[in-house]
Design an enzyme around this catalytic site. Structure first.
Site, PDB file in Angstrom:
ATOM      1  N   LYS A 264       0.821  -1.224   0.000  1.00 33.01           N
ATOM      2  CA  LYS A 264       0.000   0.000   0.000  1.00 33.01           C
ATOM      3  C   LYS A 264       0.849   1.265   0.000  1.00 33.01           C
ATOM      4  O   LYS A 264       0.430   2.297  -0.507  1.00 33.01           O
ATOM      5  CB  LYS A 264      -0.994  -0.007   1.169  1.00 33.01           C
ATOM      6  CG  LYS A 264      -2.083  -1.056   0.997  1.00 33.01           C
ATOM      7  CD  LYS A 264      -3.334  -0.752   1.815  1.00 33.01           C
ATOM      8  CE  LYS A 264      -4.445  -1.738   1.457  1.00 33.01           C
ATOM      9  NZ  LYS A 264      -5.672  -1.554   2.212  1.00 33.01           N
TER      10      LYS A 264
ATOM     11  N   LYS B 193      -4.664 -10.529  -5.039  1.00 31.95           N
ATOM     12  CA  LYS B 193      -5.939 -10.778  -4.353  1.00 31.95           C
ATOM     13  C   LYS B 193      -7.022  -9.805  -4.833  1.00 31.95           C
ATOM     14  O   LYS B 193      -6.717  -8.673  -5.227  1.00 31.95           O
ATOM     15  CB  LYS B 193      -5.759 -10.720  -2.830  1.00 31.95           C
ATOM     16  CG  LYS B 193      -5.843  -9.350  -2.244  1.00 31.95           C
ATOM     17  CD  LYS B 193      -6.116  -9.381  -0.742  1.00 31.95           C
ATOM     18  CE  LYS B 193      -6.288  -7.959  -0.270  1.00 31.95           C
ATOM     19  NZ  LYS B 193      -7.320  -7.655   0.632  1.00 31.95           N
TER      20      LYS B 193
ATOM     21  N   LYS C 276     -11.510  -4.564  -2.744  1.00 28.78           N
ATOM     22  CA  LYS C 276     -12.641  -3.684  -2.993  1.00 28.78           C
ATOM     23  C   LYS C 276     -12.225  -2.286  -3.422  1.00 28.78           C
ATOM     24  O   LYS C 276     -13.025  -1.531  -3.952  1.00 28.78           O
ATOM     25  CB  LYS C 276     -13.575  -3.627  -1.783  1.00 28.78           C
ATOM     26  CG  LYS C 276     -12.972  -3.053  -0.512  1.00 28.78           C
ATOM     27  CD  LYS C 276     -14.070  -2.869   0.534  1.00 28.78           C
ATOM     28  CE  LYS C 276     -13.761  -3.533   1.855  1.00 28.78           C
ATOM     29  NZ  LYS C 276     -12.579  -2.990   2.546  1.00 28.78           N
TER      30      LYS C 276
HETATM   31  P1  ATP Z   1      -8.984  -2.717   0.588  1.00 27.43           P
HETATM   32  O1  ATP Z   1      -8.977  -2.978  -0.886  1.00 27.43           O
HETATM   33  O2  ATP Z   1      -9.599  -1.395   0.941  1.00 27.43           O
HETATM   34  O3  ATP Z   1      -7.673  -2.947   1.257  1.00 27.43           O
HETATM   35  P2  ATP Z   1     -10.059  -5.335   1.102  1.00 27.43           P
HETATM   36  O4  ATP Z   1     -10.988  -5.751  -0.004  1.00 27.43           O
HETATM   37  O5  ATP Z   1      -8.711  -5.953   1.121  1.00 27.43           O
HETATM   38  O6  ATP Z   1      -9.994  -3.764   1.209  1.00 27.43           O
HETATM   39  P3  ATP Z   1     -10.519  -5.404   3.977  1.00 27.43           P
HETATM   40  O7  ATP Z   1     -11.476  -4.447   4.566  1.00 27.43           O
HETATM   41  O8  ATP Z   1      -9.068  -5.094   4.089  1.00 27.43           O
HETATM   42  O9  ATP Z   1     -10.848  -5.662   2.441  1.00 27.43           O
HETATM   43  O10 ATP Z   1     -10.761  -6.861   4.575  1.00 27.43           O
HETATM   44  C1  ATP Z   1     -11.916  -7.328   5.237  1.00 27.43           C
HETATM   45  C2  ATP Z   1     -11.806  -8.822   5.407  1.00 27.43           C
HETATM   46  O11 ATP Z   1     -11.918  -9.474   4.134  1.00 27.43           O
HETATM   47  C3  ATP Z   1     -10.463  -9.283   5.972  1.00 27.43           C
HETATM   48  O12 ATP Z   1     -10.657 -10.350   6.860  1.00 27.43           O
HETATM   49  C4  ATP Z   1      -9.695  -9.751   4.777  1.00 27.43           C
HETATM   50  O13 ATP Z   1      -8.722 -10.723   5.100  1.00 27.43           O
HETATM   51  C5  ATP Z   1     -10.811 -10.350   3.937  1.00 27.43           C
HETATM   52  N1  ATP Z   1     -10.477 -10.323   2.505  1.00 27.43           N
HETATM   53  C6  ATP Z   1     -10.219  -9.220   1.778  1.00 27.43           C
HETATM   54  N2  ATP Z   1      -9.971  -9.537   0.493  1.00 27.43           N
HETATM   55  C7  ATP Z   1     -10.049 -10.899   0.430  1.00 27.43           C
HETATM   56  C8  ATP Z   1      -9.884 -11.848  -0.629  1.00 27.43           C
HETATM   57  N3  ATP Z   1      -9.590 -11.453  -1.856  1.00 27.43           N
HETATM   58  N4  ATP Z   1     -10.052 -13.161  -0.346  1.00 27.43           N
HETATM   59  C9  ATP Z   1     -10.369 -13.562   0.907  1.00 27.43           C
HETATM   60  N5  ATP Z   1     -10.532 -12.725   1.949  1.00 27.43           N
HETATM   61  C10 ATP Z   1     -10.382 -11.410   1.724  1.00 27.43           C
END
Ligand code: ATP
Ligand code: LTN
Length: 337
Positions: free
Chosen positions: A119, A201, A204
């Site tokens: 990040k 990965k 969002k």
């Molecule tokens: P950002 O893109 O803003 O970093 P993010 O999509 O990674 O957001 P988070 O809010 O960081 O989402 O994560 C919320 C939960 O979802 C955490 O437990 C994280 O491990 C899980 N998570 C996020 N992305 C994935 C993914 N691609 N596969 C499985 N679990 C996920």
């Protein structure tokens, strides 16, 4: 004087950032487990807006997304009579414990965090201190509630490890204060990948909207995004993350949406092309999300209800958090009068 509630069950704690609309990665990786665990554990789920501002956010959007996140978590099945569902910035104990924990965390530990390395590249030359300190805030979230289990996706493994290390170090230095938590991963879906770059990965906050399926995408969009998903030129549906990251990811998403195992999915699509396979994945995901979307749109209109949940649940969280914070304050030598 705050009244302290002592839960008799083991404690589950997790959080999600209001940094975009939740994706199927968030759902299959984390929130599906939250919904299941709340039946047997005393659970707290937090919309972590303090974490979200470690990356630039538009203030109006952040506020709107915080409401939307609470509504979506309720629509996904978080039961407000069983679990505490609250907003991080409404519980000031998180920031105070973060400061105390900052004073027993090493720069070297934080420099090794892979999420920080990824990040910080997006922040160019002026990397914010908050982004660097993010894992300590996450440790404070977890440790404030004497958490036993932390259900998260695989990308958060390193952060939960650090929370454990910090708890052990603090307890050794000042006497027992924090429970040492364990990470919890579900059987499948712990790492759902981007539809466009299946070696990264699904996220969002990705700029490429085709790379993720939002929980609020309509069926047509979902089917279209799966149709465009990157696969390979072999035209055979089987699971091999190394050789076939795109197809393997779609198989895992299909497994999460249908409950079928990977072997059964291989058999189901034997002799069929990727067109049929992608259409089936799209339809299964769209069908899973339809009832959630219906509930979400209804709940989002009930602003007063959402506010009431945020207020009352933040108060409950604060009472629990204060108990741990008061102990930590005493242990490090702060005056109490
Ligand atoms: P950002 O893109 O803003 O970093 P993010 O999509 O990674 O957001 P988070 O809010 O960081 O989402 O994560 C919320 C939960 O979802 C955490 O437990 C994280 O491990 C899980 N998570 C996020 N992305 C994935 C993914 N691609 N596969 C499985 N679990 C996920
Ligand atoms: N950092 C996590 C969200 C998060 C969290 C937590 C998860 C903040 N605090 C405490 C579990 C426990 C993320 O970005 N996925």
């Amino acid at each position: 004087m705050k009244i302290i509630e002592i839960p008799d069950k083991k404690i589950v704690y997790s959080g999600i950032q209001p940094s975009g609309t939740f994706t199927v990665g968030n759902y299959f990786g984390a929130m599906k487990n939250w919904v299941n665990l709340q039946e047997d554990y005393h659970s707290l789920f937090c919309v972590v807006d303090l974490h979200a501002i470690t990356m630039p956010q538009n203030p109006e959007e952040l506020r709107r997304r915080t409401y939307e996140s609470i509504a979506l978590l309720l629509a996904l099945g978080i039961n407000p009579d069983k679990s505490i569902l609250y907003v991080q910035s409404m519980v000031p104990e998180h920031c105070e414990l973060t400061w105390i924990l900052n004073c027993c965390t090493y720069m070297g530990e934080l420099s090794r965090m892979t999420q920080f390395k990824d990040k910080s590249q997006k922040q160019g030359e002026n990397i914010r201190v908050g982004l660097f300190d993010y894992p300590v805030l996450m440790a404070a979230d977890i440790l404030l509630y004497q958490t036993d289990l932390v259900p998260v996706g695989n990308d958060q493994r390193q952060h939960v490890e650090l929370a454990r290390d910090i708890a052990i170090r603090f307890n050794q230095q000042f006497g027992h204060t924090f429970k040492v938590p364990e990470a919890y991963f579900g059987e499948s879906g712990a790492r759902i990948m981007s539809l466009q770059e299946p070696t990264r990965k699904m996220s969002k906050s990705d700029d490429n909207l085709n790379s993720f399926i939002s929980l609020l995408d309509d069926p047509k969009t979902i089917i279209k995004k799966f149709k465009r998903a990157v696969t390979d030129s072999e035209m055979a549906v089987y699971h091999d993350r190394e050789k076939k990251p795109g197809v393997s990811n779609l198989m895992e998403i299909y497994a999460c949406a249908t409950g079928n195992c990977l072997d059964d999915i291989t058999t189901e699509f034997e002799g069929k092309g990727y067109g049929d396979f992608k259409a089936a994945v799209g339809e299964a995901v769209a069908e899973t999300l339809l009832p959630v979307q219906r509930d979400y749109h209804r709940l989002l209109k009930e602003k007063d209800y959402l506010k009431q949940i945020m207020r009352t649940h933040s108060e409950k969280a604060s009472m629990m958090a204060w108990k741990t914070l008061a102990k930590a304050r005493k242990q490090v030598g702060f005056v109490t009068v």
